[in-house]
Design a protein around this motif. Structure first.
Motif, mmCIF file in Angstrom:
data_model
loop_
_atom_site.group_PDB
_atom_site.id
_atom_site.type_symbol
_atom_site.label_atom_id
_atom_site.label_comp_id
_atom_site.label_asym_id
_atom_site.label_seq_id
_atom_site.Cartn_x
_atom_site.Cartn_y
_atom_site.Cartn_z
ATOM 1 N N HIS A 77 0.820 -1.210 0.000
ATOM 2 C CA HIS A 77 0.000 0.000 0.000
ATOM 3 C C HIS A 77 0.854 1.259 0.000
ATOM 4 N N VAL A 78 2.125 1.129 0.333
ATOM 5 C CA VAL A 78 3.023 2.271 0.367
ATOM 6 C C VAL A 78 3.421 2.663 -1.058
ATOM 7 N N GLY A 79 3.487 1.706 -1.970
ATOM 8 C CA GLY A 79 3.862 1.972 -3.353
ATOM 9 C C GLY A 79 5.167 1.297 -3.707
ATOM 10 N N ASP A 80 5.654 1.621 -4.897
ATOM 11 C CA ASP A 80 6.887 1.028 -5.402
ATOM 12 C C ASP A 80 7.968 2.089 -5.512
ATOM 13 N N CYS A 81 9.204 1.656 -5.389
ATOM 14 C CA CYS A 81 10.338 2.548 -5.557
ATOM 15 C C CYS A 81 10.422 2.936 -7.038
ATOM 16 N N PRO A 82 10.494 4.243 -7.371
ATOM 17 C CA PRO A 82 10.558 4.647 -8.769
ATOM 18 C C PRO A 82 11.889 4.316 -9.437
ATOM 19 N N LEU A 86 10.834 -2.024 -6.937
ATOM 20 C CA LEU A 86 10.486 -2.988 -5.899
ATOM 21 C C LEU A 86 9.503 -2.341 -4.935
ATOM 22 N N PRO A 87 8.648 -3.154 -4.302
ATOM 23 C CA PRO A 87 7.720 -2.576 -3.323
ATOM 24 C C PRO A 87 8.485 -1.940 -2.172
ATOM 25 N N LEU A 88 8.033 -0.757 -1.763
ATOM 26 C CA LEU A 88 8.657 -0.095 -0.619
ATOM 27 C C LEU A 88 8.300 -0.846 0.653
ATOM 28 N N PRO A 89 9.226 -0.947 1.595
ATOM 29 C CA PRO A 89 8.929 -1.632 2.843
ATOM 30 C C PRO A 89 7.847 -0.890 3.622
ATOM 31 N N GLY A 92 9.033 2.353 7.694
ATOM 32 C CA GLY A 92 9.698 3.450 7.015
ATOM 33 C C GLY A 92 11.155 3.642 7.370
ATOM 34 N N LYS A 93 11.813 2.668 7.981
ATOM 35 C CA LYS A 93 13.182 2.846 8.441
ATOM 36 C C LYS A 93 14.190 2.885 7.293
ATOM 37 N N ARG A 94 13.920 2.136 6.213
ATOM 38 C CA ARG A 94 14.876 2.094 5.111
ATOM 39 C C ARG A 94 14.339 2.822 3.875
ATOM 40 N N VAL A 95 13.487 3.807 4.061
ATOM 41 C CA VAL A 95 12.896 4.564 2.971
ATOM 42 C C VAL A 95 13.257 6.026 3.154
ATOM 43 N N ALA A 96 13.562 6.706 2.044
ATOM 44 C CA ALA A 96 13.929 8.113 2.117
ATOM 45 C C ALA A 96 13.063 8.929 1.168
ATOM 46 N N LEU A 97 12.740 10.137 1.566
ATOM 47 C CA LEU A 97 11.987 11.060 0.723
ATOM 48 C C LEU A 97 12.986 11.950 -0.005
ATOM 49 N N LYS A 103 9.532 12.025 -4.043
ATOM 50 C CA LYS A 103 9.200 10.607 -4.162
ATOM 51 C C LYS A 103 9.929 9.817 -3.099
ATOM 52 N N TRP A 104 9.257 8.785 -2.625
ATOM 53 C CA TRP A 104 9.875 7.869 -1.658
ATOM 54 C C TRP A 104 10.700 6.851 -2.424
ATOM 55 N N ILE A 105 11.936 6.612 -1.976
ATOM 56 C CA ILE A 105 12.790 5.603 -2.592
ATOM 57 C C ILE A 105 13.352 4.690 -1.532
ATOM 58 N N CYS A 106 13.765 3.521 -1.954
ATOM 59 C CA CYS A 106 14.340 2.573 -0.989
ATOM 60 C C CYS A 106 15.854 2.646 -0.990
#
Length: 106
Positions: A77-82, A86-89, A92-97, A103-106
């Motif tokens: 439900h969070v979305g995919d890394c552009p 891959l699906p974002l975890p 939110g610990k390993r995700v950056a804006l 955009k959120w990326i892994c």
């Protein structure tokens, strides 16, 4: 109708594409490795039926390959890394804006 009788009817509906032998408890049929459309009781039956089955087998194998290649990955439900798609975890610990594109990326 019990599930045992349904399974028995389903197994009895499977026949060797070459000789017509039905699948029963003591005779197990194998699927065509490439297309999964037909069943065979032996390698000899598979080789005998190959000239009749070859064209349809190639078509179905190509369809299966395309389905696998163009299948969209499951996403959260969070979305995919552009970047890597891959699906974002969920955590939110390993995700950056990214401030440049928001955009959120892994």
């Amino acid at each position: 109708m019990s599930t045992d009788s349904v399974e028995a009817e389903t197994a009895a509906d499977i026949y060797c594409a070459s000789c017509g032998t039905a699948q029963v408890d003591d005779i197990k049929l194998t699927k065509c490795d490439a297309c999964d459309l037909v069943h065979y009781c032996s390698n000899n039956c598979e080789q005998d039926h190959l000239p009749h089955h070859k064209a349809r087998c190639k078509e179905r194998a190509a369809e299966l390959r395309e389905e696998l290649l163009f299948k969209h990955p499951e996403s959260s439900h969070v979305g995919d890394c552009p970047i890597c798609c891959l699906p974002l975890p969920i955590h939110g610990k390993r995700v950056a804006l990214m401030s440049c594109c928001s955009k959120w990326i892994c």
